[in-house]
Enzyme design. Structure first.
Site, PDB file in Angstrom:
ATOM      1  N   PRO A 187      13.274   5.499 -10.333  1.00  0.00           N
ATOM      2  CA  PRO A 187      13.690   4.576  -9.268  1.00  0.00           C
ATOM      3  C   PRO A 187      12.545   4.294  -8.300  1.00  0.00           C
ATOM      4  O   PRO A 187      11.792   5.204  -7.932  1.00  0.00           O
ATOM      5  CB  PRO A 187      14.830   5.328  -8.569  1.00  0.00           C
ATOM      6  CG  PRO A 187      15.300   6.339  -9.558  1.00  0.00           C
ATOM      7  CD  PRO A 187      14.095   6.730 -10.343  1.00  0.00           C
ATOM      8  N   GLN A 193      10.551   3.375  -4.835  1.00  0.00           N
ATOM      9  CA  GLN A 193      10.615   3.691  -3.409  1.00  0.00           C
ATOM     10  C   GLN A 193      11.454   4.936  -3.124  1.00  0.00           C
ATOM     11  O   GLN A 193      12.099   5.025  -2.085  1.00  0.00           O
ATOM     12  CB  GLN A 193      11.165   2.487  -2.625  1.00  0.00           C
ATOM     13  CG  GLN A 193      10.290   1.253  -2.731  1.00  0.00           C
ATOM     14  CD  GLN A 193      10.855   0.069  -1.970  1.00  0.00           C
ATOM     15  OE1 GLN A 193      12.031   0.043  -1.617  1.00  0.00           O
ATOM     16  NE2 GLN A 193      10.021  -0.914  -1.708  1.00  0.00           N
ATOM     17  N   THR A 194      11.416   5.891  -4.039  1.00  0.00           N
ATOM     18  CA  THR A 194      12.193   7.112  -3.843  1.00  0.00           C
ATOM     19  C   THR A 194      11.305   8.333  -3.642  1.00  0.00           C
ATOM     20  O   THR A 194      11.807   9.462  -3.611  1.00  0.00           O
ATOM     21  CB  THR A 194      13.129   7.372  -5.039  1.00  0.00           C
ATOM     22  OG1 THR A 194      12.373   7.294  -6.255  1.00  0.00           O
ATOM     23  CG2 THR A 194      14.258   6.369  -5.065  1.00  0.00           C
ATOM     24  N   GLY A 195       9.999   8.142  -3.546  1.00  0.00           N
ATOM     25  CA  GLY A 195       9.111   9.280  -3.342  1.00  0.00           C
ATOM     26  C   GLY A 195       9.077  10.220  -4.526  1.00  0.00           C
ATOM     27  O   GLY A 195       8.872  11.423  -4.371  1.00  0.00           O
ATOM     28  N   SER A 232       7.024   9.596  -7.266  1.00  0.00           N
ATOM     29  CA  SER A 232       5.724   9.404  -7.925  1.00  0.00           C
ATOM     30  C   SER A 232       5.818   8.575  -9.203  1.00  0.00           C
ATOM     31  O   SER A 232       5.268   8.943 -10.244  1.00  0.00           O
ATOM     32  CB  SER A 232       5.063  10.756  -8.214  1.00  0.00           C
ATOM     33  OG  SER A 232       4.888  11.474  -7.030  1.00  0.00           O
ATOM     34  N   SER A 292       4.474   5.549  -9.748  1.00  0.00           N
ATOM     35  CA  SER A 292       3.206   4.911 -10.104  1.00  0.00           C
ATOM     36  C   SER A 292       2.284   5.880 -10.836  1.00  0.00           C
ATOM     37  O   SER A 292       1.711   5.552 -11.883  1.00  0.00           O
ATOM     38  CB  SER A 292       2.506   4.380  -8.849  1.00  0.00           C
ATOM     39  OG  SER A 292       3.234   3.331  -8.258  1.00  0.00           O
ATOM     40  N   SER A 293       2.141   7.084 -10.290  1.00  0.00           N
ATOM     41  CA  SER A 293       1.224   8.044 -10.913  1.00  0.00           C
ATOM     42  C   SER A 293       1.732   8.520 -12.272  1.00  0.00           C
ATOM     43  O   SER A 293       0.948   8.926 -13.127  1.00  0.00           O
ATOM     44  CB  SER A 293       0.963   9.234  -9.989  1.00  0.00           C
ATOM     45  OG  SER A 293       2.157   9.865  -9.603  1.00  0.00           O
ATOM     46  N   ALA A 294       3.046   8.449 -12.500  1.00  0.00           N
ATOM     47  CA  ALA A 294       3.582   8.812 -13.818  1.00  0.00           C
ATOM     48  C   ALA A 294       3.085   7.839 -14.886  1.00  0.00           C
ATOM     49  O   ALA A 294       2.721   8.241 -15.995  1.00  0.00           O
ATOM     50  CB  ALA A 294       5.107   8.834 -13.783  1.00  0.00           C
ATOM     51  N   ASP A 296       1.032  15.298  -6.499  1.00  0.00           N
ATOM     52  CA  ASP A 296       1.868  14.596  -7.471  1.00  0.00           C
ATOM     53  C   ASP A 296       1.212  14.580  -8.841  1.00  0.00           C
ATOM     54  O   ASP A 296       1.850  14.820  -9.868  1.00  0.00           O
ATOM     55  CB  ASP A 296       2.120  13.160  -7.024  1.00  0.00           C
ATOM     56  CG  ASP A 296       2.700  13.073  -5.635  1.00  0.00           C
ATOM     57  OD1 ASP A 296       2.950  14.126  -5.028  1.00  0.00           O
ATOM     58  OD2 ASP A 296       2.903  11.952  -5.144  1.00  0.00           O
TER      59      ASP A 296
END
Length: 418
Positions: A180, A182-184, A186, A188-190, A233
């Site tokens: 999801p 904007q849920t903090g 990570s 993008s980094s995934a 992260d």
């Protein structure tokens, strides 16, 4: 429920280039590299049906004469259990990979280097202006293509600087994710982490790139795009499982990275993830904490050291299965963060997620910078039922945490510092 893709999703055209070794030459500046002006992209020439590689082409020779098949890697979301956000202040943290959500990247051999836009997250064709407006409000302006391109650049530069030879074969990269936004967690980094794993295997250089260095490469790719974050992260996503991380300055200065120690995931008690389906009204006020820390603010410096110490104490508590201590540390971690950053920065919705859990006696804190909360019910199943009911009434999603396993292979283990 995890994020669901749109039911109407025209297929964006793939982004194409000749090879990884010259794709930087195609551009004049970073703005052009990541503009993503589809279908008029500045970075690559484009072709609607160009270079698609089907399953029947697995194990064929690519243009570099190297026999490779389809490579696919998955990287999980991340939960900061204790110590965050001290990772960017020479602190310590404990984090784990969250197997409830993940990003996957597929690499297929192809004649040219192709980056395929996602049909939902990189959408550039819409039914109407209203549709475009809703999409931008829910998904933002950026998809994952820029992330994949950035790690290609950072990977190539790292290999060149370290005299790691890469064969001349090309590939097509595509990605998918159910993390999801904007849920903090990570998300993008995934994507970047999974893409890096694909590159390591495609070029057969996994044994030449130390595990401890890979989080730095992921973070550097995100820095290319102006994403501000810490190593925590990326470490959790590279290693998988449960990891204690020590980012003290002496380690960072001497090694260029922290000291990372995997822990047994079976030591953790049952945990629960709480998040909002639409976190758009989360905190939007810019934080001054970083600048205050740089300016020598005694309160910020001492508080950040205290937050870091919680990870050290938490490591001992987890090893001893002292779960009452773990609950105490989780609550204190959030309370200190709230005092440092303030309610306007954290956002009313984020704070309410924490408070919903605390009203039924559960320990709770952010998973990252906001958007989701990790909760622990020390009183067992009856308290879990109260928490689930409270979350439903407040309009929040809640689900049991699934902790991802270690992602390290035998080859990875051989690269690790002893």
């Amino acid at each position: 429920m995890p994020h669901q893709p749109s039911t109407w999703a025209p297929r964006p055209r793939p982004v194409q280039c000749v090879s990884i070794s010259n794709y930087k030459k195609k551009t004049k500046n970073k703005k052009e590299q990541y503009a993503m002006q589809f279908p008029f992209g500045l970075l690559f020439s484009q072709s609607f049906e160009a270079n698609e590689v089907g399953e029947e082409k697995m194990d064929q020779l690519n243009s570099g004469g190297v026999r490779v098949g389809v490579i696919e890697h998955k990287a999980y979301a991340r939960v900061g259990l204790l110590g965050n956000p001290s990772d960017v202040y020479y602190g310590r943290t404990i984090s784990f990979s969250l197997a409830n959500f993940w990003a996957s990247v597929k690499l297929e051999p192809s004649d040219d280097l192709v980056i395929k836009p996602h049909p939902v997250h990189d959408l550039v064709q819409f039914q109407s202006l209203h549709h475009l407006m809703n999409r931008l409000q829910n998904e933002g302006y950026y998809g994952g293509v820029r992330l994949v391109m950035a790690i290609c650049k950072v990977f190539f530069k790292y290999c060149k600087d370290n005299k790691i030879d890469l064969h001349k074969g090309n590939f097509t990269l595509s990605y998918d994710t159910n993390i999801p936004r904007q849920t903090g967690l990570s998300g993008s980094s995934a994507i970047v982490c999974a893409a890096l794993d694909c590159l390591l295997d495609f070029y057969k250089v996994r044994h030449l790139v130390k595990v401890e260095i890979r989080p730095n490469l992921i973070l550097n790719a995100e820095k290319e795009l102006g994403i501000v974050a810490g190593l925590q992260d990326r470490v959790a996503q590279v290693y998988g499982g449960l990891v204690h991380m020590d980012f003290r300055k002496e380690h960072m200065d001497e090694l260029g990275h922290g000291i990372y120690k995997p822990m047994d995931i079976d030591l953790l008690p049952p945990l629960y993830l709480i998040y909002a389906e639409n976190p758009s009204d989360s905190g939007k006020v810019h934080s001054t904490v970083r600048q205050r820390w740089l300016d020598g603010d005694e309160f910020i410096i001492s508080s950040m050291k205290e937050v870091a110490q919680m990870a050290a104490e938490g490591q001992a508590a987890i090893l001893e299965k002292n779960y009452s201590k773990l609950a105490e540390l989780m609550n204190h971690n959030f309370d200190l963060r709230r005092r440092m950053f303030g309610d306007d920065v954290l956002g009313a919705l984020n704070i309410e997620m924490v408070e919903v859990a605390r009203r039924v006696g559960a320990a709770s804190k952010f998973t990252g910078s906001g958007g989701a909360v990790i909760a622990f019910c020390p009183n067992g199943p009856s308290q879990v039922e109260l928490l689930e009911d409270a979350c439903r009434k407040a309009g929040f999603s809640i689900e049991p945490v699934k902790i991802g396993p270690s992602r390290l292979t035998d080859i990875d283990a051989k690269t690790m510092s002893r």
